[in-house]
Design an enzyme around this catalytic site. Structure first.
Site, short mmCIF file in Angstrom:
data_model
loop_
_atom_site.label_atom_id
_atom_site.label_comp_id
_atom_site.label_asym_id
_atom_site.label_seq_id
_atom_site.Cartn_x
_atom_site.Cartn_y
_atom_site.Cartn_z
N THR A 125 0.86 -1.29 0.28
CA THR A 125 -0.06 -0.04 -0.09
C THR A 125 0.87 1.24 -0.07
O THR A 125 1.98 1.38 0.45
CB THR A 125 -1.04 0.17 1.30
OG1 THR A 125 -1.30 1.38 1.25
CG2 THR A 125 -0.19 -0.36 2.41
N GLU A 127 0.17 3.60 1.53
CA GLU A 127 0.33 3.97 2.99
C GLU A 127 1.87 3.69 3.91
O GLU A 127 2.04 4.61 4.81
CB GLU A 127 -0.76 3.27 4.09
CG GLU A 127 -0.99 3.69 5.35
CD GLU A 127 -1.64 5.04 5.82
OE1 GLU A 127 -2.12 5.54 4.86
OE2 GLU A 127 -1.61 5.42 6.98
N TYR A 149 -1.14 0.36 11.11
CA TYR A 149 -1.31 -0.22 9.73
C TYR A 149 -0.21 -0.15 8.59
O TYR A 149 0.23 -1.29 8.18
CB TYR A 149 -2.78 0.29 9.16
CG TYR A 149 -3.00 0.03 7.74
CD1 TYR A 149 -3.67 -1.56 7.54
CD2 TYR A 149 -2.66 0.78 6.72
CE1 TYR A 149 -3.86 -1.93 6.07
CE2 TYR A 149 -2.69 0.24 5.51
CZ TYR A 149 -3.64 -0.71 5.09
OH TYR A 149 -3.63 -1.33 3.68
N LYS A 153 1.93 -3.40 7.18
CA LYS A 153 1.91 -3.30 5.88
C LYS A 153 3.45 -3.35 5.22
O LYS A 153 3.99 -4.10 4.47
CB LYS A 153 1.23 -2.55 5.01
CG LYS A 153 -0.23 -2.79 4.85
CD LYS A 153 -0.50 -3.98 4.24
CE LYS A 153 -2.03 -4.20 3.78
NZ LYS A 153 -2.29 -5.29 3.12
P1 NAP Z 1 -11.31 -4.81 2.77
O1 NAP Z 1 -12.32 -4.75 2.04
O2 NAP Z 1 -11.08 -4.32 4.21
O3 NAP Z 1 -11.08 -6.33 2.94
C1 NAP Z 1 -10.28 -7.14 3.68
C2 NAP Z 1 -10.51 -8.56 3.65
O4 NAP Z 1 -9.61 -9.46 4.42
C3 NAP Z 1 -11.98 -9.10 4.01
O5 NAP Z 1 -12.34 -10.04 3.18
C4 NAP Z 1 -11.90 -9.57 5.39
O6 NAP Z 1 -12.68 -10.50 5.92
C5 NAP Z 1 -10.56 -10.21 5.34
N1 NAP Z 1 -9.75 -10.62 6.48
C6 NAP Z 1 -9.55 -10.03 7.57
N2 NAP Z 1 -9.05 -10.44 8.39
C7 NAP Z 1 -8.70 -11.69 7.92
C8 NAP Z 1 -8.29 -12.90 8.73
N3 NAP Z 1 -7.60 -12.62 9.91
N4 NAP Z 1 -8.09 -13.95 7.91
C9 NAP Z 1 -8.57 -13.74 6.54
N5 NAP Z 1 -9.01 -12.82 6.01
C10 NAP Z 1 -9.02 -11.85 6.59
O7 NAP Z 1 -9.85 -4.27 1.86
P2 NAP Z 1 -9.90 -3.94 0.46
O8 NAP Z 1 -10.09 -2.34 0.09
O9 NAP Z 1 -10.39 -5.20 -0.60
O10 NAP Z 1 -8.08 -4.13 0.29
C11 NAP Z 1 -7.54 -5.37 -0.09
C12 NAP Z 1 -6.23 -5.69 0.31
O11 NAP Z 1 -5.35 -4.48 -0.33
C13 NAP Z 1 -6.00 -5.34 1.90
O12 NAP Z 1 -4.80 -6.01 2.40
C14 NAP Z 1 -5.83 -3.69 1.89
O13 NAP Z 1 -4.82 -3.41 3.30
C15 NAP Z 1 -4.73 -3.60 0.78
N6 NAP Z 1 -4.87 -2.13 0.08
C16 NAP Z 1 -6.03 -1.67 -0.13
C17 NAP Z 1 -6.11 -0.44 -0.72
C18 NAP Z 1 -7.26 0.44 -0.98
O14 NAP Z 1 -7.57 1.72 -1.48
N7 NAP Z 1 -8.45 -0.38 -1.22
C19 NAP Z 1 -4.90 0.16 -1.20
C20 NAP Z 1 -3.81 -0.53 -0.81
C21 NAP Z 1 -3.53 -1.68 -0.27
P3 NAP Z 1 -14.06 -9.83 6.86
O15 NAP Z 1 -14.73 -8.94 5.88
O16 NAP Z 1 -14.90 -11.18 7.04
O17 NAP Z 1 -13.33 -9.39 8.05
O1 G4F Z 2 -10.54 6.65 3.01
P1 G4F Z 2 -9.48 6.71 4.17
O2 G4F Z 2 -9.79 6.06 5.54
O3 G4F Z 2 -8.37 5.86 3.31
P2 G4F Z 2 -6.82 5.89 3.91
O4 G4F Z 2 -6.50 6.08 5.27
O5 G4F Z 2 -6.09 6.56 2.99
O6 G4F Z 2 -6.34 4.34 3.67
C1 G4F Z 2 -6.87 3.64 2.63
O7 G4F Z 2 -6.08 3.65 1.41
C2 G4F Z 2 -4.76 3.02 1.82
C3 G4F Z 2 -3.80 3.39 0.66
O8 G4F Z 2 -3.19 4.54 0.81
C4 G4F Z 2 -5.07 1.61 2.01
F1 G4F Z 2 -3.73 0.87 2.31
C5 G4F Z 2 -6.05 1.61 3.28
O9 G4F Z 2 -5.93 -0.01 3.28
C6 G4F Z 2 -7.02 2.29 2.97
O10 G4F Z 2 -7.79 1.33 2.02
O11 G4F Z 2 -8.89 8.16 4.52
C7 G4F Z 2 -8.44 8.90 3.64
C8 G4F Z 2 -8.13 10.48 3.90
C9 G4F Z 2 -7.17 10.42 5.33
O12 G4F Z 2 -6.28 11.45 5.20
C10 G4F Z 2 -8.43 10.77 6.36
O13 G4F Z 2 -7.81 11.32 7.57
O14 G4F Z 2 -9.45 10.82 4.51
C11 G4F Z 2 -9.20 11.50 5.47
N1 G4F Z 2 -10.79 11.72 6.10
C12 G4F Z 2 -11.12 13.15 6.55
N2 G4F Z 2 -12.43 12.94 7.11
C13 G4F Z 2 -11.37 10.80 6.68
C14 G4F Z 2 -12.45 11.31 7.24
N3 G4F Z 2 -11.15 9.43 6.48
C15 G4F Z 2 -12.15 8.65 7.06
N4 G4F Z 2 -12.09 7.13 6.91
N5 G4F Z 2 -13.37 9.21 7.76
C16 G4F Z 2 -13.50 10.56 7.61
O15 G4F Z 2 -14.62 11.08 8.36
#
Ligand code: NAP
Ligand code: G4F
Length: 325
Positions: A125, A127, A149, A153
């Protein structure tokens, strides 16, 4: 027929990736952690729940991963499982370390023991860049994580690199910048905003409470990003890739797109609530996707405008259904 195992199959990316792999003719297995309530709504939304096979297991339990490899006979493993919400990682840092960090080495160990020819994808990520060390972040930019987190990661990223270098595993790390969709969890800011905009427009909510709206993110569409994961595992050599759009936008401007789409004025509804500030913030992220473009032929094909509009429309539909409107 090729088989793939996805950890985190019920999440946003897991669901889109399962759909992509099914469309490519894969047999798709998902490691399924026990939950007391149904967690398969995204797979149902995509109408693929019955097309995937679940194997009970958890990334914190090595034996269950070994069993999943044996049952699935997967030749590709996508490790998407994580405690993925940054905010929660300060409330549950040890759980985050166990699932998001140590979970990765459990999957790698299972592959090394069971069959080291299995190809591995790690969901790394942006992050990890945290307090950014370069204006535009690439594979060569030094890391400086700012949350438990991000720290977990970073371990997952380096242990992936280490297993590639130590044991010659085909292990790739995708450093993905924020990606969103109508299947995004409601706790993340884009979906929190698009859901609120739909409720406000339909008279079900008045205000939207947010934290730091000056934060900037490089947001893309999850459907585009899962394609990059698959492409990484089709390369002859494993490697690390930044996946991003190359554009960054404030939370404030993202809100403007959502509110403007339904002719509402954000200033009439947004309330800043310090409750949503983080102990340490990632102020700005901006990815350089050049390597992925050149080596994988990958491009982000959905603009932020298109993405947020798609999400508002999906939430309008959901809220209307919820209230029978
Ligand atoms: P998400 O919607 O939060 O999905 C996370 C998944 O992990 C869910 O299916 C969850 O199952 C499962 N999980 C949690 N704990 C577990 C465990 N102990 N064993 C097995 N499975 C488990 O996340 P996402 O947005 O799809 O992201 C997918 C991956 O990419 C994550 O690793 C995230 O950190 C990474 N990532 C995401 C972003 C982004 O912007 N979306 C960016 C960079 C990296 P439950 O729902 O049942 O808990
Ligand atoms: O949507 P966010 O919670 O995403 P964040 O923290 O960037 O993390 C996501 O992206 C990462 C990749 O860079 C992933 F690895 C991670 O698993 C996840 O998918 O927050 C985005 C921004 C932050 O700066 C936060 O402080 O939005 C700002 N924010 C402002 N108000 C808020 C809020 N975020 C959330 N969740 N809720 C608020 O009310």
């Amino acid at each position: 027929m090729k088989s793939a195992l996805i950890t985190g199959i019920t999440g946003q990316d897991g669901s889109y990736l399962a759909q992509l792999l099914l469309n490519k003719g894969y047999k798709v297995f998902g490691l399924f952690p026990r939950r007391s309530t149904d967690s398969t709504w995204r797979l149902e939304f995509l109408n693929i729940k019955d097309d995937v096979e679940f194997i009970d297991g958890d990334v914190t339990d090595l034996a269950s991963i070994l069993k999943a490899l044996k049952v699935s006979k997967a030749t590709e493993v996508y490790n998407l499982a994580a405690q993925s919400f940054v905010g929660t990682s300060w409330e549950q840092p040890i759980l985050t370390a166990n699932v998001t960090g140590t979970g990765v080495v459990n999957v790698l160990e299972a592959i090394r023991i069971f069959d080291p020819s299995i190809k591995f994808y790690q969901a790394s990520t942006s992050e990890m860049f945290g307090l950014i060390q370069e204006e535009m972040q690439s594979e060569k930019t030094p890391f400086y994580p700012r949350s438990p987190y991000g720290v977990a990661k970073l371990y997952g990223h380096w242990i992936t690199v280490n297993y590639r270098e130590s044991f010659d595993l085909h292990a790739s790390s995708g450093i993905l910048f924020n990606h969103e969709s109508p299947l995004r969890g409601i706790e993340f800011v884009t979906r929190k905003v698009t859901d609120a905009v739909a409720r406000i427009k339909l008279g079900k909510q008045q205000e939207l409470r947010l934290g730091n709206i000056d934060a900037k993110r490089d947001w893309g569409f999850a459907g585009d990003y899962v394609e990059a994961m698959w492409l990484m595992l089709q390369q002859e050599k494993a490697d690390d890739y930044v996946i991003a759009t190359g554009e960054t936008t404030t939370v404030r401007d993202m809100c403007n797109i959502a509110f403007n789409h339904v002719n509402l004025n954000p200033e009439d509804h947004i309330v800043i609530d310090p409750k949503f500030y983080r102990p340490a913030e990632v102020d700005v992220l901006l990815g350089n996707p050049e390597k992925a473009k050149n080596a994988l032929g990958w491009n982000a094909s959905t603009s932020l405008n298109e993405l947020i509009t798609m999400m508002v429309e999906a939430d309008m539909h959901r809220v209307k259904k919820e209230f029978g409107i």
